[in-house]
Write a protein that holds these residues in place. Structure first.
Motif, mmCIF file in Angstrom:
data_model
loop_
_atom_site.group_PDB
_atom_site.id
_atom_site.type_symbol
_atom_site.label_atom_id
_atom_site.label_comp_id
_atom_site.label_asym_id
_atom_site.label_seq_id
_atom_site.Cartn_x
_atom_site.Cartn_y
_atom_site.Cartn_z
ATOM 1 N N GLU A 134 17.371 6.913 24.090
ATOM 2 C CA GLU A 134 17.816 6.809 25.777
ATOM 3 C C GLU A 134 17.759 7.978 26.680
ATOM 4 O O GLU A 134 17.004 8.115 27.674
ATOM 5 C CB GLU A 134 19.852 5.466 25.736
ATOM 6 N N THR A 143 14.704 4.638 33.695
ATOM 7 C CA THR A 143 16.481 3.378 33.943
ATOM 8 C C THR A 143 16.117 2.817 32.355
ATOM 9 O O THR A 143 15.319 2.791 31.195
ATOM 10 C CB THR A 143 16.768 3.159 34.822
ATOM 11 N N VAL A 144 17.703 2.262 32.347
ATOM 12 C CA VAL A 144 18.095 1.911 30.669
ATOM 13 C C VAL A 144 18.190 0.262 31.232
ATOM 14 O O VAL A 144 19.044 0.228 31.894
ATOM 15 C CB VAL A 144 19.070 2.402 29.990
ATOM 16 N N ALA A 145 17.666 -0.913 31.299
ATOM 17 C CA ALA A 145 17.312 -2.054 31.355
ATOM 18 C C ALA A 145 17.901 -2.849 30.384
ATOM 19 O O ALA A 145 17.494 -2.960 28.539
ATOM 20 C CB ALA A 145 15.927 -3.197 31.928
ATOM 21 N N GLU A 146 19.290 -3.680 30.536
ATOM 22 C CA GLU A 146 19.105 -4.714 29.595
ATOM 23 C C GLU A 146 18.746 -6.158 30.037
ATOM 24 O O GLU A 146 18.793 -6.854 30.557
ATOM 25 C CB GLU A 146 20.708 -4.482 29.569
ATOM 26 N N GLY A 147 18.867 -6.869 28.668
ATOM 27 C CA GLY A 147 19.057 -8.278 28.793
ATOM 28 C C GLY A 147 19.777 -9.309 27.891
ATOM 29 O O GLY A 147 20.491 -8.788 26.998
ATOM 30 N N PRO A 148 19.453 -10.765 28.090
ATOM 31 C CA PRO A 148 20.857 -11.145 27.338
ATOM 32 C C PRO A 148 19.875 -11.797 25.788
ATOM 33 O O PRO A 148 18.181 -11.204 25.676
ATOM 34 C CB PRO A 148 20.549 -12.872 27.526
ATOM 35 N N GLU A 149 20.962 -12.304 24.429
ATOM 36 C CA GLU A 149 19.871 -12.236 23.469
ATOM 37 C C GLU A 149 19.977 -13.362 23.221
ATOM 38 O O GLU A 149 18.654 -13.926 22.277
ATOM 39 C CB GLU A 149 20.986 -11.694 22.703
ATOM 40 N N ILE A 150 20.136 -14.158 23.812
ATOM 41 C CA ILE A 150 19.782 -15.376 23.956
ATOM 42 C C ILE A 150 18.974 -15.835 24.951
ATOM 43 O O ILE A 150 19.304 -15.612 26.206
ATOM 44 C CB ILE A 150 21.157 -16.517 24.687
ATOM 45 N N THR A 152 15.489 -18.401 26.884
ATOM 46 C CA THR A 152 14.887 -19.601 26.456
ATOM 47 C C THR A 152 13.745 -19.373 26.025
ATOM 48 O O THR A 152 12.979 -18.103 26.558
ATOM 49 C CB THR A 152 14.599 -20.489 28.202
ATOM 50 N N VAL A 185 15.092 -23.282 23.541
ATOM 51 C CA VAL A 185 16.755 -22.133 24.079
ATOM 52 C C VAL A 185 16.557 -21.402 22.080
ATOM 53 O O VAL A 185 17.005 -22.173 21.692
ATOM 54 C CB VAL A 185 18.162 -22.177 24.126
ATOM 55 N N LEU A 187 17.190 -17.415 19.809
ATOM 56 C CA LEU A 187 17.662 -15.919 20.080
ATOM 57 C C LEU A 187 16.286 -15.321 20.201
ATOM 58 O O LEU A 187 15.561 -15.874 19.384
ATOM 59 C CB LEU A 187 18.100 -16.277 18.192
ATOM 60 N N ARG A 213 19.541 -5.876 20.317
ATOM 61 C CA ARG A 213 19.363 -6.614 19.789
ATOM 62 C C ARG A 213 18.055 -7.267 19.468
ATOM 63 O O ARG A 213 18.612 -7.957 20.501
ATOM 64 C CB ARG A 213 20.729 -7.264 18.872
ATOM 65 N N TYR A 215 16.515 -11.351 16.974
ATOM 66 C CA TYR A 215 16.712 -11.766 15.722
ATOM 67 C C TYR A 215 15.068 -12.159 15.524
ATOM 68 O O TYR A 215 14.441 -13.038 15.910
ATOM 69 C CB TYR A 215 17.418 -13.166 16.427
ATOM 70 N N GLN B 492 11.216 8.340 40.118
ATOM 71 C CA GLN B 492 12.208 8.432 40.228
ATOM 72 C C GLN B 492 13.116 8.895 38.639
ATOM 73 O O GLN B 492 11.916 9.740 38.033
ATOM 74 C CB GLN B 492 12.788 6.505 39.339
ATOM 75 N N GLY B 494 15.507 9.294 36.399
ATOM 76 C CA GLY B 494 16.321 8.902 34.680
ATOM 77 C C GLY B 494 18.269 8.566 34.797
ATOM 78 O O GLY B 494 18.056 10.219 34.866
ATOM 79 N N ALA B 495 17.990 7.845 34.942
ATOM 80 C CA ALA B 495 19.527 7.943 34.898
ATOM 81 C C ALA B 495 19.983 6.415 33.893
ATOM 82 O O ALA B 495 19.848 5.633 34.144
ATOM 83 C CB ALA B 495 20.457 8.104 36.417
ATOM 84 N N GLN B 500 26.424 2.128 31.959
ATOM 85 C CA GLN B 500 26.392 2.647 31.124
ATOM 86 C C GLN B 500 27.256 3.660 30.148
ATOM 87 O O GLN B 500 27.534 3.623 28.928
ATOM 88 C CB GLN B 500 24.677 2.722 30.568
ATOM 89 N N ARG B 504 29.207 4.573 26.400
ATOM 90 C CA ARG B 504 29.378 5.443 26.162
ATOM 91 C C ARG B 504 30.908 6.133 25.627
ATOM 92 O O ARG B 504 30.823 6.386 24.723
ATOM 93 C CB ARG B 504 28.105 6.505 26.565
ATOM 94 N N HIS B 582 27.347 -8.309 21.497
ATOM 95 C CA HIS B 582 27.697 -9.239 22.373
ATOM 96 C C HIS B 582 28.403 -10.888 21.931
ATOM 97 O O HIS B 582 27.816 -10.961 20.609
ATOM 98 C CB HIS B 582 26.005 -10.025 23.072
ATOM 99 N N PHE B 584 28.565 -15.276 22.365
ATOM 100 C CA PHE B 584 28.372 -16.845 23.186
ATOM 101 C C PHE B 584 29.041 -17.637 22.383
ATOM 102 O O PHE B 584 29.980 -17.962 21.821
ATOM 103 C CB PHE B 584 27.128 -16.861 21.720
ATOM 104 N N LEU B 592 21.939 -23.199 29.737
ATOM 105 C CA LEU B 592 22.190 -22.217 28.895
ATOM 106 C C LEU B 592 23.158 -21.899 28.509
ATOM 107 O O LEU B 592 24.379 -22.087 29.418
ATOM 108 C CB LEU B 592 21.511 -20.898 29.129
ATOM 109 N N GLU B 595 26.773 -15.741 28.071
ATOM 110 C CA GLU B 595 26.968 -14.730 26.967
ATOM 111 C C GLU B 595 27.825 -13.967 27.537
ATOM 112 O O GLU B 595 27.197 -14.268 28.693
ATOM 113 C CB GLU B 595 25.106 -14.659 26.505
#
Lengths: 348, 772
Positions: A134, A143-150, A152, A185, A187, A213, A215, B492, B494-495, B500, B504, B582, B584, B592, B595
């Motif tokens: 990172e 930049t750092v993006a994130e998303g769900p692990e579950i 569709t 749905v 992982l 993560r 799966y 841009q 970065g940061a 986040q 850390r 995470h 669930f 859905l 989570e």
């Protein structure tokens, strides 16, 4: 120097007093230096400089000294007093340092007897690897993006150019969840759905990395885990080229591994990129180690992300954090990473 | 996919005269460079100097050893030569490979005259694997008997082995064409600038009319785009020639019989799957294609009876009885046998998606093959001819050949390619002419169309459907290493986001306090959630590998407790572990699953007080103490145990009466806004309240904070006292309040007023008394 004394008060013999002062000046310092105890020093201090001392008497007798002699007599008295005070101070500090030395000797500790260490914990090797990556990409303007692990099916497959029944879906052994329609749905099998989520959320230009993560329906063995970590990179801008992809990969590899490393791309296949490549890094011994996969974002993926492939182009890359961590530390069994045994965790 | 150098060389003109093409190791690199990832090049037929054909003359037990026998062989000079051998699979008269004295084996071992338990051995008899000529290590290799070959002949000459190389390719699913020898040959020839040619085929004209021998019908064109069949009369029985068996074995297929071997050989060579039926066993000499009806079943070649459903494609005979699972596996009832006279060969183009579904449903998905990825729909007829030719070449002319073909394959695709676009995507400046000269040998026909190219996609590249596919073809053969390396400038800075950065900081703080980060898998066994007392509405994995990993966690607690148990079992007791991950839970409204992220710490061998202190430290490190966060100490929760129920590993041990046993913090946001530090003097006020045990310290503190107002800088609990002088079920809580204004010194009267307000509020809210 010594002038005639004018002594209207017969009881004060100025000459005699001055003689005593001179004797004191001659003997006093040696007597003080010979004081054996603090108490004796204190007594000498009183005797030589106290209210009834010769020095005090001499000072009091100044008024009997002829005015023209007062300057020289006063100078003498000051000189002697200063010398005596210095001698006393010197002797006192000698006593003080002796006392300090004795106290230190009495209070001496064997520090090697200390048995307790302050508690130190450890971040997991994978977290450390993730942070390192990172930071490298943040330095490159990502930049750092994130998303769900579950996810569709749409985000994990369809939007990534793998419609229902696409043969490439068999590249991933997917774990499905009991939710909604069967096999709708799941992982996420890779961090690539974050590409789509980022494109739908943000306007280009996009420069992101997405660690997380993923799966697979894999039995754990020395090189596979059903749960593992990836990092995904996505760049979308006007006029992004395959050469930009190759250059970005080379740059971050040099950043992480040293500037003597080089990289190469080999043709490969991923449904969501075209042209696609695997990227390798050179080792000091001149061999190539495979690091991950990459390619130009497929036009169908850009469209799924709401972007016009004629206006925008981009590249994506991804690789496994476990493998990278294992390479760095010479681990040969990936399962070590999930035993959660403190004897292992404490080593990193 | 394994492919032999000699097989490729048949279709690449001048391969062995080419400086790169003649060097298998270099050629392997070329294959990797064009996307046919070559994982291994195995050099064959090397190290066979000194291996000769010998014949077994006599077998006798070794007088001193049960596991060795004495074999007398004739190595060509007519004299018996004694060999000690640990295998027992040969009989007198068998021809076997003998490593003579002085031979260096492929593994580097040198054969010397040795005494084994008192008996001389003058060489070594070899298995196929010891010679690097096959996988069989079950015994000594019994060579095919050919009396024309004199004993003592070098085995290389006897078997017609030339130096060869076996390439092991790891192919990607977009290249079904490369799942064939000719497909690889075409790609490699183009890269090397050599000419690719298909096998030349000359067949005698068919003697009979196709319709009189067999008929075909396709009732589902969506399933089967093209169906070709040939009847081959009076086919040879017995085994296929040695060279064909050798190639098949090296490519991983077991030689079976002449007909089956030819079928497999052509499958490898052309990538055209085909199936052979014993025509006499095909009812009505008719093959039909349709979807199965539910309730139907079939016994496949592997002996398994499989129930069918309406999504499965089947091949039926004239009686409408299923005799094959379309494109997946043939049926047992029409299998070729020793007595087969006439063979019906089926070569079909199946819809890859339906075949994929069928093979998956029947658990036959392990082997990706051209069927699933897409077969060249134009190749069937040529492959059928090749099968006929190879069978005819075996000595017994097996014509007549008859042919039937029907339905329509997918139409050819033409793509408009803009050379400017190609260069814009690749960051290159490749001339249009060079693009054409790259594409043409690959079968992509280019026709200039203004500044653009109209490119016709060859039938064997079903993966290519658009301009970008052609861009990849150009890049692949132009060479990725010839494309440049540039770095795009991100507009841009970065940061990390504030969130986040907070996470850390959380990791850093907790690990600095002696905690180890654990990463348990999020999968749990049924019942784990209930046993841990956390919410039990975990999401269920529909296709878990094992039942113990079929539930997704709703809390980090079970995984961490298991990790504590693992450590305790390995004599690491009293560990502090933490995890950030995470969790669930099942969907609330049929949408859905839920989570969310959690951060959890487990302190084994410590009491809850330590846990609360750590939780407070975490809150402090996040800057949420008393502001915007909540720390909830559950004082009535039962102690929780781990693993085998040993209290010692309790995460939250039973505390003293009235002490919290477990705690839970919920912090959503970092408190924002810096509080300026006041330069004014501050005043401390110490207050001790006698408070009933059931009133939590946090509640008292909340009252103090609410009452003291803006001037309160900090409030600290510095003593808790129970015992003499106090009543039962109460304790004294001593607080130090620090009061300070930002802009002035507080007067004694102001401090006194705040003190009185706090005393009054705590007394009235919590029925507390000031301890005098």
């Amino acid at each position: 120097m010594m002038a005639a004394m004018n002594s209207p008060d017969a009881s004060v013999d100025v000459h005699e007093l001055l003689d005593r002062v001179r004797r004191l000046a001659a003997d006093g310092p040696a007597t003080i230096a010979a004081a054996a105890t603090v108490d004796e020093l204190r007594r000498l201090d009183g005797e030589f400089l106290g209210k009834t001392s010769v020095m005090s008497q001499a000072k009091a007798a100044m008024r009997f000294v002829a005015p023209e002699d007062r300057k020289s007599v006063g100078g003498l008295l000051n000189e002697v007093r200063t010398a005596l005070e210095a001698a006393i101070g010197q002797r006192q500090s000698a006593f003080d340092s002796d006392a300090r030395r004795e106290r230190l000797a009495a209070e001496a500790l064997d520090l090697s007897e200390v048995m307790d260490a302050a508690p130190t914990g450890h971040r997991h090797l994978i977290s450390q690897t993730r942070e390192m990556l990172e930071d490298a990409f943040v330095g490159l303007g990502f930049t750092v993006a994130e998303g769900p692990e579950i996810e569709t099916d749409w985000y994990n497959f369809e939007a990534l150019n793998m419609p229902e029944g696409h043969p490439a879906r068999s590249m991933w052994d997917t774990l499905y969840l009991e939710a909604g329609e069967p096999e709708s749905v799941l992982l996420r099998t890779h961090t690539s759905p974050v590409q789509i989520r980022t494109m739908l959320r943000e306007e280009p230009p996009i420069y992101v990395v997405a660690p997380g993560r993923a799966y697979r329906s894999d039995t754990a063995d020395a090189t596979h885990l059903p749960v593992f970590s990836q990092i995904e990179g996505l760049v979308i801008d006007r006029g992004i080229t395959f050469a930009d992809l190759a250059g970005t990969i080379e740059t971050f590899v040099k950043l992480l591994y040293g500037s003597e490393r080089t990289t190469r791309l080999r043709p490969s296949f991923f449904p969501f990129t075209e042209p696609s490549a695997e990227f390798d890094m050179s080792t000091p011994s001149g061999e190539w180690v495979e690091l991950g996969g990459c390619g130009m974002v497929h036009p169908n993926v850009l469209r799924a992300g709401g972007l016009d492939p004629e206006e925008w182009s981009g590249f994506a890359f991804g690789f496994g954090l476990e493998r990278m961590a294992m390479q760095r530390h010479g681990l040969d069994d990936i399962r070590e990473l999930i035993t959660n045994d403190v004897r292992f965790l404490a080593q990193f | 996919m394994k492919v032999l150098h000699s097989w490729l060389a048949e279709y690449i003109v001048g391969l062995d005269d080419h400086p790169v093409g003649s060097d298998p190791v270099a050629l392997g690199d070329v294959m990797s460079d064009i996307g046919l990832c070559c994982e291994e090049v195995e050099l064959l037929g090397r190290g066979l100097d000194g291996i000769v054909v010998a014949q077994v003359l006599e077998l006798a037990p070794h007088p001193g050893a049960d596991r060795i026998q004495l074999v007398q062989v004739d190595a060509g000079d007519g004299e018996p030569l004694q060999i000690c051998c640990g295998a027992f699979n040969m009989a007198v008269g068998d021809r076997v490979p003998l490593a003579t004295l002085g031979t260096v084996m492929p593994d580097g071992m040198e054969i010397a005259r040795r005494k084994l338990r008192g008996e001389w051995s003058n060489g070594m008899l070899c298995s196929a694997r010891e010679l690097g000529l096959g996988d069989d290590h079950g015994g000594i290799w019994i060579l095919p008997g050919d009396p024309g070959v004199p004993l003592g002949t070098a085995i290389r000459d006897a078997l017609g082995i030339e130096a060869d190389a076996l390439y092991d390719l790891d192919l990607t699913p977009n290249r079904p064409d490369a799942l064939s020898v000719i497909g690889i040959a075409r790609d490699v020839a183009a890269q090397l600038g050599l000419t690719f040619r298909l096998p030349g085929i000359e067949l005698a004209p068919a003697l009979a009319d196709a319709a009189s021998l067999a008929s075909i019908s396709i009732s589902d064109p969506g399933l089967c785009g093209r169906f070709t069949a040939r009847v081959l009369s009076d086919v040879p029985s017995g085994s296929s020639p040695e060279w064909m068996q050798r190639r098949l074995a090296l490519c991983g297929m077991r030689p079976i019989s002449a007909v089956v071997d030819v079928s497999n050989y052509v499958m490898l060579e052309y990538g055209q799957p085909n199936h052979t039926y014993d025509l006499a066993k095909v009812g009505g000499s008719h093959l039909g294609v349709r979807r199965a009806r539910s309730g139907e079943s079939i016994v496949t070649l592997d002996g398994q009876s499989r129930g069918l459903d309406s999504d499965d494609g089947v091949i039926v005979d004239g009686n409408d009885t299923p005799i094959g699972l379309a494109g997946v596996m043939g049926g047992a009832s029409t299998e070729i046998s020793d007595t087969t006279g006439d063979v019906l060969v089926e070569l079909a183009w199946w819809d890859p998606a339906s075949i994929g579904r069928t093979s998956k449903r029947h658990g036959l998905r392990s082997r990706p093959g051209p069927v699933r990825e897409g077969v060249d729909p134009e190749i069937a007829s040529a492959a059928a001819d090749r099968i006929a030719q190879l069978l005819c070449d075996m000595g017994r002319p097996c014509t007549p050949v008859s042919c039937a073909q029907t339905a329509t394959p997918p139409p050819a695709v033409s793509v408009r390619v803009r050379p400017s676009r190609v260069n814009a995507l690749l960051g290159a400046s490749i001339a249009t002419d060079e693009m054409v000269s790259i594409l043409t040998p690959l079968g992509f026909e280019c026709t200039p169309d203004g500044d653009d190219l109209a490119v016709r996609i060859p039938s064997w590249r079903p993966d290519s459907t658009g301009e970008v596919d052609v861009v990849e073809e150009i890049a692949r053969h132009y060479g990725y290493d010839r494309l440049g390396k540039t770095v795009p400038a991100s507009p841009q800075a970065g940061a990390l986001t504030a969130r986040q950065a907070d996470i850390r900081a959380l990791h850093a703080y907790v690990s600095s306090q002696g905690a180890f980060e654990a990463t348990p898998m999020p999968f749990l066994a049924p019942g784990d959630l209930e046993r841990c007392g956390v919410r039990a509405d975990g999401v269920v994995v529909a296709n878990p590998l094992v039942n113990e990993e079929s539930i997704l966690r709703t809390s980090l607690l079970p995984g961490l407790l298991k990790a504590v148990g693992h450590n305790a079992a390995h004599r690491s007791v009293g560990v502090t572990l933490y995890e950030h991950g995470h969790c669930f839970a099942q969907a609330l409204d049929g949408g859905l699953p839920q989570e969310w992220e959690e951060f959890a710490v487990v302190l084994a061998g410590r009491d809850a007080v330590a846990a609360v202190a750590l939780a407070r430290g975490i809150a402090e490190s996040l800057g949420v103490t008393g502001r915007g966060g909540a720390l909830e100490a559950d004082r009535r929760a039962p102690p929780r145990s781990v693993g085998r129920g040993r209290r010692r590993w309790c995460a939250h041990r039973r505390g003293r009466r009235g002490r919290p046993r477990c705690c839970r913090g919920v912090w959503g946001v970092r408190a924002s806004g810096l509080r300026p530090v006041s330069r004014m003097p501050s005043s401390d006020v110490d207050l001790a309240f006698v408070v009933a045990d059931e009133i939590a310290v946090d509640e008292v503190e909340a009252t103090i904070r609410a009452t003291a107002g803006e001037s309160l800088v900090s409030v600290a609990l510095f003593d808790v006292y129970r015992g003499a002088g106090l009543g039962d079920d109460v304790r004294s809580l001593a607080y130090r309040l620090r009061l300070q204004a930002r802009d002035r010194t507080l007067t004694d009267a102001e401090v006194g007023a705040i003190r009185e307000q706090v005393i009054a509020a705590v007394a009235s809210t919590h029925a507390a008394t000031l301890r005098g």
